[in-house]
Write a protein that holds these residues in place. Sequence first.
Motif, PDB file in Angstrom:
ATOM      1  N   TYR A 126       0.833  -1.212   0.000  1.00 52.93           N
ATOM      2  CA  TYR A 126       0.000   0.000   0.000  1.00 52.93           C
ATOM      3  C   TYR A 126       0.862   1.254   0.000  1.00 52.93           C
ATOM      4  O   TYR A 126       0.613   2.189  -0.769  1.00 52.93           O
ATOM      5  CB  TYR A 126      -0.920  -0.019   1.217  1.00 52.93           C
ATOM      6  N   ARG A 130       0.926   4.061  -2.898  1.00 49.99           N
ATOM      7  CA  ARG A 130       0.649   5.463  -2.568  1.00 49.99           C
ATOM      8  C   ARG A 130       1.805   6.359  -2.991  1.00 49.99           C
ATOM      9  O   ARG A 130       1.600   7.509  -3.391  1.00 49.99           O
ATOM     10  CB  ARG A 130       0.404   5.605  -1.065  1.00 49.99           C
ATOM     11  N   VAL A 147      -5.525   3.122  -5.405  1.00 49.69           N
ATOM     12  CA  VAL A 147      -5.280   3.886  -4.179  1.00 49.69           C
ATOM     13  C   VAL A 147      -5.724   5.341  -4.312  1.00 49.69           C
ATOM     14  O   VAL A 147      -5.663   6.091  -3.332  1.00 49.69           O
ATOM     15  CB  VAL A 147      -3.792   3.837  -3.780  1.00 49.69           C
ATOM     16  N   VAL A 150      -8.090   7.023  -1.697  1.00 48.03           N
ATOM     17  CA  VAL A 150      -8.147   6.189  -0.494  1.00 48.03           C
ATOM     18  C   VAL A 150      -7.166   6.768   0.520  1.00 48.03           C
ATOM     19  O   VAL A 150      -5.965   6.816   0.273  1.00 48.03           O
ATOM     20  CB  VAL A 150      -7.781   4.728  -0.815  1.00 48.03           C
ATOM     21  N   ASP A 151      -7.673   7.221   1.639  1.00 52.49           N
ATOM     22  CA  ASP A 151      -6.836   8.000   2.551  1.00 52.49           C
ATOM     23  C   ASP A 151      -6.227   7.203   3.694  1.00 52.49           C
ATOM     24  O   ASP A 151      -5.569   7.773   4.565  1.00 52.49           O
ATOM     25  CB  ASP A 151      -7.638   9.174   3.124  1.00 52.49           C
ATOM     26  N   SER A 152      -6.425   5.882   3.712  1.00 49.84           N
ATOM     27  CA  SER A 152      -5.838   5.093   4.795  1.00 49.84           C
ATOM     28  C   SER A 152      -5.693   3.642   4.363  1.00 49.84           C
ATOM     29  O   SER A 152      -6.384   3.173   3.454  1.00 49.84           O
ATOM     30  CB  SER A 152      -6.708   5.159   6.057  1.00 49.84           C
ATOM     31  N   ARG A 155      -9.022   1.729   4.896  1.00 52.90           N
ATOM     32  CA  ARG A 155     -10.015   1.893   3.837  1.00 52.90           C
ATOM     33  C   ARG A 155      -9.591   1.141   2.574  1.00 52.90           C
ATOM     34  O   ARG A 155     -10.424   0.594   1.847  1.00 52.90           O
ATOM     35  CB  ARG A 155     -10.217   3.381   3.524  1.00 52.90           C
ATOM     36  N   PHE A 156      -8.292   1.114   2.306  1.00 59.71           N
ATOM     37  CA  PHE A 156      -7.812   0.391   1.138  1.00 59.71           C
ATOM     38  C   PHE A 156      -8.119  -1.102   1.266  1.00 59.71           C
ATOM     39  O   PHE A 156      -8.612  -1.731   0.326  1.00 59.71           O
ATOM     40  CB  PHE A 156      -6.305   0.598   0.974  1.00 59.71           C
ATOM     41  N   ASP A 159     -12.217  -1.488   1.447  1.00 58.72           N
ATOM     42  CA  ASP A 159     -12.999  -0.991   0.315  1.00 58.72           C
ATOM     43  C   ASP A 159     -12.474  -1.422  -1.046  1.00 58.72           C
ATOM     44  O   ASP A 159     -13.209  -1.379  -2.040  1.00 58.72           O
ATOM     45  CB  ASP A 159     -13.068   0.541   0.346  1.00 58.72           C
ATOM     46  N   VAL A 160     -11.198  -1.803  -1.103  1.00 56.36           N
ATOM     47  CA  VAL A 160     -10.597  -2.162  -2.399  1.00 56.36           C
ATOM     48  C   VAL A 160     -10.100  -3.605  -2.396  1.00 56.36           C
ATOM     49  O   VAL A 160     -10.555  -4.437  -3.179  1.00 56.36           O
ATOM     50  CB  VAL A 160      -9.430  -1.205  -2.763  1.00 56.36           C
TER      51      VAL A 160
END
Length: 262
Positions: A126, A130, A147, A150-152, A155-156, A159-160
């Motif tokens: 990650y 990023r 990414v 996606v701020d964290s 969440r990655f 959510d992904v």
Amino acid sequence: MTVGGVGRAAVAPWFGARDLLRSRLSHKQASDLGDAFARFAPLPLQRACERAFDFPIAKIVRGTPLLLIRIPKTASVSLALQVYGQVSHVPHRSAAFYRDADPDFFARATSFAMVRDPWERAASAYRWLRGCGNDLAAPDRRGRAAVAGVDSFERFVLDVLEPMAASGRLRHLDPVLHRQCDYVCDAEGRVIVDHLFRLDHMAEVQAFLAANGVSGGEVRANATERAGGGGQDASQAVLGALGQVYADDAALFGYGPPGCGP
């Protein structure tokens, strides 16, 4: 300059077409094409392509008795530099790829790979995504899109990464997020690599390299591989999701969730 006995000028159009093709393909598409060529192209054709284009198995790889199976985010750059002296002609390819491309070569070579705690590897991947990669490699457009916004790390993952894996599309993401077992196992899930080492047991691979005549330098993880994250500080939801995504890696390589021991 000649390439496999062919003048560079004669094959210049090929190099231009190759670079253009690579720029248009995702990592998955390029990998699938290479895998299909290694699996289905007649062996004489593959050897002819190696003489002309150094593919599917590069000359530098054939020139050493050790065969490194490079798994992304497992100190593979450092390993490739120590074994081969470079990384540009030693791509991230599975053991099955080399076996399909040349069964005799694969049987003769001493194959090995470095594996890593799946939770820490995902966090490292990650950070790499990023940061848009490094000076040796960069994510493709799908990797960057994964990414974007996606701020964290949490969440990655939620959510992904987890939804992509649940829908069977993990390989559509950048190779830094692919399962490690897919690099070292055959289609039936059997390990076909001669030696597996763990990133957290670095001294063992160093001793193995020395015993096989590879000296000069030391295997080192880069900054994103050494850094923490995705381990003790991750939420239970993230740990559970990663445990589902990389369950086969954890089971095969003997890793448990952070805080639970190996």
